[in-house]
Design a protein around this motif. Structure first.
Motif, short mmCIF file in Angstrom:
data_model
loop_
_atom_site.label_atom_id
_atom_site.label_comp_id
_atom_site.label_asym_id
_atom_site.label_seq_id
_atom_site.Cartn_x
_atom_site.Cartn_y
_atom_site.Cartn_z
N GLN A 187 5.56 4.90 7.80
CA GLN A 187 6.80 4.26 7.39
C GLN A 187 6.68 3.52 6.06
OE1 GLN A 187 9.09 2.22 10.47
NE2 GLN A 187 7.75 3.10 12.03
N PHE A 188 5.46 3.11 5.71
CA PHE A 188 5.24 2.54 4.39
C PHE A 188 3.79 2.74 3.99
CE2 PHE A 188 3.59 -1.03 6.80
CZ PHE A 188 2.71 -1.69 5.95
N VAL A 189 3.54 2.62 2.69
CA VAL A 189 2.18 2.76 2.15
C VAL A 189 1.68 1.37 1.77
CG1 VAL A 189 0.83 3.60 0.18
CG2 VAL A 189 2.45 5.13 1.35
N LEU A 190 0.45 1.08 2.13
CA LEU A 190 -0.20 -0.14 1.68
C LEU A 190 -1.12 0.23 0.51
CD1 LEU A 190 -1.00 -3.11 1.88
CD2 LEU A 190 -2.73 -2.47 3.59
N ALA A 191 -0.77 -0.27 -0.65
CA ALA A 191 -1.54 0.00 -1.87
C ALA A 191 -2.38 -1.24 -2.19
CB ALA A 191 -0.61 0.33 -3.03
N LYS A 192 -3.71 -1.09 -2.17
CA LYS A 192 -4.63 -2.22 -2.38
C LYS A 192 -5.21 -2.15 -3.79
CE LYS A 192 -7.52 -1.23 0.83
NZ LYS A 192 -8.68 -1.41 1.73
N ILE A 193 -5.07 -3.25 -4.52
CA ILE A 193 -5.62 -3.31 -5.87
C ILE A 193 -6.70 -4.39 -5.90
CG2 ILE A 193 -5.13 -3.72 -8.30
CD1 ILE A 193 -2.30 -2.70 -7.78
N ASN A 194 -7.93 -3.97 -6.06
CA ASN A 194 -9.06 -4.88 -6.14
C ASN A 194 -9.13 -5.43 -7.57
OD1 ASN A 194 -11.57 -6.13 -6.35
ND2 ASN A 194 -12.64 -4.58 -5.12
N CYS A 195 -8.77 -6.71 -7.70
CA CYS A 195 -8.65 -7.29 -9.04
C CYS A 195 -10.01 -7.54 -9.69
CB CYS A 195 -7.86 -8.59 -8.98
SG CYS A 195 -6.13 -8.31 -8.54
N GLU A 196 -11.08 -7.48 -8.93
CA GLU A 196 -12.41 -7.59 -9.54
C GLU A 196 -12.80 -6.28 -10.20
OE1 GLU A 196 -15.14 -8.92 -6.58
OE2 GLU A 196 -14.25 -10.93 -6.42
N GLN A 197 -12.18 -5.20 -9.79
CA GLN A 197 -12.49 -3.88 -10.37
C GLN A 197 -11.43 -3.43 -11.37
OE1 GLN A 197 -12.90 -1.24 -7.03
NE2 GLN A 197 -14.92 -2.01 -6.45
N ASP A 198 -10.17 -3.83 -11.13
CA ASP A 198 -9.08 -3.34 -11.97
C ASP A 198 -8.22 -4.51 -12.46
OD1 ASP A 198 -9.18 -0.28 -11.90
OD2 ASP A 198 -9.30 -0.79 -9.76
N GLN A 199 -8.80 -5.33 -13.30
CA GLN A 199 -8.07 -6.47 -13.83
C GLN A 199 -6.90 -6.03 -14.72
OE1 GLN A 199 -10.68 -9.23 -15.78
NE2 GLN A 199 -12.03 -9.47 -14.00
N ALA A 200 -7.03 -4.87 -15.33
CA ALA A 200 -5.98 -4.40 -16.25
C ALA A 200 -4.67 -4.19 -15.51
CB ALA A 200 -6.43 -3.10 -16.93
N ILE A 201 -4.73 -3.68 -14.27
CA ILE A 201 -3.51 -3.46 -13.50
C ILE A 201 -2.87 -4.80 -13.15
CG2 ILE A 201 -2.50 -2.44 -11.43
CD1 ILE A 201 -4.78 -0.48 -11.34
N ALA A 202 -3.71 -5.76 -12.72
CA ALA A 202 -3.20 -7.09 -12.38
C ALA A 202 -2.53 -7.72 -13.60
CB ALA A 202 -4.34 -7.97 -11.88
N MET A 203 -3.10 -7.55 -14.77
CA MET A 203 -2.51 -8.11 -15.98
C MET A 203 -1.19 -7.41 -16.29
SD MET A 203 -5.91 -8.55 -18.37
CE MET A 203 -4.92 -9.04 -19.79
N GLN A 204 -1.17 -6.11 -16.10
CA GLN A 204 0.05 -5.35 -16.39
C GLN A 204 1.20 -5.80 -15.50
OE1 GLN A 204 -0.54 -1.12 -16.58
NE2 GLN A 204 1.63 -0.64 -16.39
N PHE A 205 0.89 -6.17 -14.26
CA PHE A 205 1.92 -6.62 -13.32
C PHE A 205 2.15 -8.14 -13.39
CE2 PHE A 205 1.15 -2.48 -11.44
CZ PHE A 205 2.40 -2.10 -11.01
N GLY A 206 1.45 -8.80 -14.26
CA GLY A 206 1.64 -10.24 -14.45
C GLY A 206 1.14 -11.09 -13.30
N VAL A 207 0.11 -10.63 -12.60
CA VAL A 207 -0.43 -11.38 -11.46
C VAL A 207 -1.20 -12.59 -11.99
CG1 VAL A 207 -2.04 -11.31 -9.53
CG2 VAL A 207 -0.53 -9.35 -9.99
#
Length: 282
Positions: free
Chosen positions: A55-75
């Protein structure tokens, strides 16, 4: 790991989150293994993802490995969680939340029972399991009687099974505001089916019956009706012949009647005429 729990990186975040959320909700959580609060939240989210699998997808972003994505999303802090629907953020929260609060968020965006049954019916039509689709879509309309897309899709299933009268009755209920591309496609299917079901042989027999009706002509017309899936009309012609004589035309009428009941069991008229036949037999 469940297929609806996905580790997201730069390589797949667009496909999983932006594109994937076009077809089903995606809950994105930004976490880090060294951050206990985000680890606690992740445990709860994974539990719910398993419970609501599909019914839904859980997408996990490990910010220690992918800081660029966290920055892109303004986390700015961990954990941060966002629900994406149709490629856009639709809900979310910062910090940890208890299970009840997360369930409340999910309830706003996950499909309800009627939506799931509608999806099932649409999938069964794609698989050409039209009888199965009929069952699922009727359940949808029990839950949501005014849901236009379910009415139109049910009409499509009826057409595929040769139930043109039932399809016509459903499509006539559709309001102007709900007359979308699917509606117009189904209307066109109904018109084509009507044309196919009105053969020269049928018209000739109907004209003969209008001039001088006879049991043999009624039988012949019933056979022609059954061949173009005009089942209720066929049974309506055959049943009076059986009521008069169960062995009419050396048993051909009874055999044809039984064959129609057996081969068109999904037709709405069949159950009614089966009961009428039993009343004659017993």
């Amino acid at each position: 790991m469940q297929s609806n729990i996905i580790d997201v990186s730069l390589d797949n975040f667009q496909a999983v989150i932006l594109e994937g959320s076009q077809s089903q909700p995606v809950m994105v959580t930004f976490w880090a293994p060294s951050h206990q609060e985000s680890m606690d939240l992740l445990t709860t989210l994974e539990k719910l993802a398993n419970e609501f699998s599909g019914q839904f997808v859980l997408a996990k972003i490990n910010c220690e490995q992918d800081q660029a994505i966290a920055m892109q999303f303004g986390v700015q802090a961990l954990p941060t969680t966002a629900m994406f629907v149709n490629g856009q953020p639709a809900d979310g929260f910062a910090g940890n939340q208890d299970e009840a609060a997360i369930r409340d968020i999910l309830s706003k965006h996950l499909p309800d029972e009627a939506d799931l049954l509608l999806q099932q019916g649409q999938a069964l039509i794609e698989q050409q399991d039209f009888s199965g689709a009929l069952t699922a879509l009727k359940q949808v309309l029990t839950l949501k009687p005014e849901l236009a897309v379910a009415q139109i899709t049910l009409a499509k299933a009826h057409i595929e099974l040769g139930h043109i009268t039932e399809a016509q009755a459903l499509i006539e209920k559709i309001k102007l505001v709900d007359q979308d591309a699917l509606y117009h496609a189904v209307v066109a299917q109904i018109e084509l089916a009507k044309q196919a079901a009105d053969t020269p042989e049928i018209r000739a027999l109907e004209a003969q019956i209008a001039e001088q009706p006879s049991p043999e002509l009624h039988y012949n017309l019933a056979v022609q009706y059954s061949q173009v899936n005009r089942i209720e009309e066929a049974l309506a012609l055959l049943f009076p012949l059986l009521s008069t004589d169960m062995n009419a035309q050396d048993g051909k009428v009874k055999q044809t009647f039984m064959d129609i009941l057996a081969t068109h069991s999904s037709d709405p008229a069949v159950s009614s005429y089966r009961r009428k036949l039993y009343s004659l037999l017993y």
